[in-house]
Design a protein around this motif. Structure first.
Motif, PDB file in Angstrom:
ATOM      1  N   UNK A 297       1.011  -1.325   0.073  1.00  0.00           N
ATOM      2  CA  UNK A 297      -0.126   0.097  -0.017  1.00  0.00           C
ATOM      3  C   UNK A 297       0.859   1.314   0.042  1.00  0.00           C
ATOM      4  N   UNK A 298       0.271   2.256  -0.544  1.00  0.00           N
ATOM      5  CA  UNK A 298       0.969   3.618  -0.525  1.00  0.00           C
ATOM      6  C   UNK A 298       0.168   4.708   0.393  1.00  0.00           C
ATOM      7  N   UNK A 299       0.882   5.511   0.853  1.00  0.00           N
ATOM      8  CA  UNK A 299       0.112   6.642   1.761  1.00  0.00           C
ATOM      9  C   UNK A 299       0.863   7.805   1.308  1.00  0.00           C
ATOM     10  N   UNK A 300       0.007   9.003   1.473  1.00  0.00           N
ATOM     11  CA  UNK A 300       0.504  10.373   1.411  1.00  0.00           C
ATOM     12  C   UNK A 300       0.324  11.129   2.622  1.00  0.00           C
TER      13      UNK A 300
ATOM     14  N   UNK B 298      -3.443   5.879  -0.888  1.00  0.00           N
ATOM     15  CA  UNK B 298      -3.455   6.277  -2.205  1.00  0.00           C
ATOM     16  C   UNK B 298      -3.781   4.967  -2.889  1.00  0.00           C
ATOM     17  N   UNK B 299      -2.948   4.270  -2.757  1.00  0.00           N
ATOM     18  CA  UNK B 299      -3.020   2.778  -3.667  1.00  0.00           C
ATOM     19  C   UNK B 299      -3.031   1.849  -2.762  1.00  0.00           C
ATOM     20  N   UNK B 300      -3.693   0.643  -2.887  1.00  0.00           N
ATOM     21  CA  UNK B 300      -3.599  -0.505  -2.404  1.00  0.00           C
ATOM     22  C   UNK B 300      -3.425  -1.561  -3.454  1.00  0.00           C
ATOM     23  N   UNK B 301      -3.076  -2.791  -2.740  1.00  0.00           N
ATOM     24  CA  UNK B 301      -2.887  -3.957  -3.596  1.00  0.00           C
ATOM     25  C   UNK B 301      -1.606  -3.672  -4.657  1.00  0.00           C
ATOM     26  N   UNK B 302      -0.946  -2.740  -4.445  1.00  0.00           N
ATOM     27  CA  UNK B 302       0.273  -2.548  -5.335  1.00  0.00           C
ATOM     28  C   UNK B 302      -0.265  -1.361  -6.670  1.00  0.00           C
TER      29      UNK B 302
ATOM     30  N   UNK C 277      -5.752  -2.766   4.431  1.00  0.00           N
ATOM     31  CA  UNK C 277      -5.212  -1.540   4.258  1.00  0.00           C
ATOM     32  C   UNK C 277      -5.982  -0.459   5.039  1.00  0.00           C
ATOM     33  N   UNK C 278      -5.130   0.702   5.360  1.00  0.00           N
ATOM     34  CA  UNK C 278      -5.623   1.925   6.215  1.00  0.00           C
ATOM     35  C   UNK C 278      -6.345   2.624   5.683  1.00  0.00           C
ATOM     36  N   UNK C 279      -7.788   2.560   5.370  1.00  0.00           N
ATOM     37  CA  UNK C 279      -8.417   3.521   4.643  1.00  0.00           C
ATOM     38  C   UNK C 279      -8.826   4.651   5.286  1.00  0.00           C
ATOM     39  N   UNK C 280      -9.170   4.897   6.332  1.00  0.00           N
ATOM     40  CA  UNK C 280      -9.492   6.281   6.986  1.00  0.00           C
ATOM     41  C   UNK C 280      -8.739   6.511   8.209  1.00  0.00           C
TER      42      UNK C 280
END
Lengths: 108, 124
Positions: A34-37, A47-51, B110-113
């Motif tokens: 996963x990618x986070x901003x 931002x993006x999950x599962x690549x 995934x950490x969505x919130x």
């Protein structure tokens, strides 16, 4: 634990540039990445999950790629609001969920 | 819209305790796994603990070493983190985070919130 290593730690770019950040895992994690901003003083944002799957509401100029141990986040046509710190995170071998150390994208 | 609002942070001396709370709204709280993630000043993100939707699973980071306890009250839409025997290196922003997948340890978590965080400072 799976160690995540991002490169570079920081970069300078201009509005309109294409930017690529890489993330490497210490063992194979398939596409569970996963990618986070994160902007200063704010919480991270997914931002993006599962690549490579774009989270809802995220602009299409963000894209993710990779599998196994090597991954990339690409921002095409950098916008002013994209200057932030970006983190990768593995979700394959958990717990724990581990993050990279972050890549700061600064204005040139 | 999804909202997560943390509270309970503050300045404490080493060895003391704090209880963090996170009130959720805008979604069916009882259907989601919830995490705590922390960030030390000027540093990166560190996962702390998770509790699944029906409280069937709880996991902690190794550095917690029995000092922290995660819990939830689904009837109150509230997540908690009890912090005991606090140390200086526990200082940081603590975020309440929703897991966007419906199965734990399934790879697609995934950490969505994220909430805006509550600041814990451990100092003498």
């Amino acid at each position: 634990d799976v160690q995540m290593t991002q490169s570079p730690s920081s970069l300078s770019a201009s509005v309109g540039d294409r930017v690529t950040i890489t993330c490497r895992s210490s063992q194979r994690i398939s596409t569970y990445l996963n990618w986070y901003q994160q902007k200063p003083g704010k919480a991270p944002k997914l931002l993006i999950y599962a690549a490579s799957t774009l989270q809802g509401g995220v602009p299409s100029r963000f894209s993710g790629s990779g599998s196994g141990t090597d991954f990339a986040l690409t921002i095409s046509n950098l916008e002013p609001e994209d200057f932030a710190t970006y983190y990768c995170q593995q979700s394959y071998s958990t717990p724990p969920w581990t993050f990279g150390q972050g890549t700061k994208v600064e204005i040139k | 819209q999804v909202q997560l609002v943390e509270s309970g942070g503050g300045v404490v001396q080493p060895g003391n305790s704090l209880r963090l709370s996170c009130v959720a709204s805008g979604f069916t709280f009882s259907s989601y796994g919830m995490h705590w993630v922390r960030q030390s000043p000027g540093k990166g993100l560190e996962w702390v603990a998770v509790i699944w939707s029906d409280v069937s699973y709880k996991y902690y980071a190794d550095f917690v070493k029995g000092r922290f306890t995660i819990s939830r009250a689904n009837s109150k839409n509230t997540l908690y983190l009890q912090l005991n025997d606090l140390r200086a290196d526990d200082t940081g922003m603590y975020y309440c985070v929703r897991d966007g997948y419906d199965l734990i340890l399934a790879g697609l978590n995934r950490f969505d919130h994220w909430g805006e965080g509550t600041l814990v400072t451990v100092a003498s």
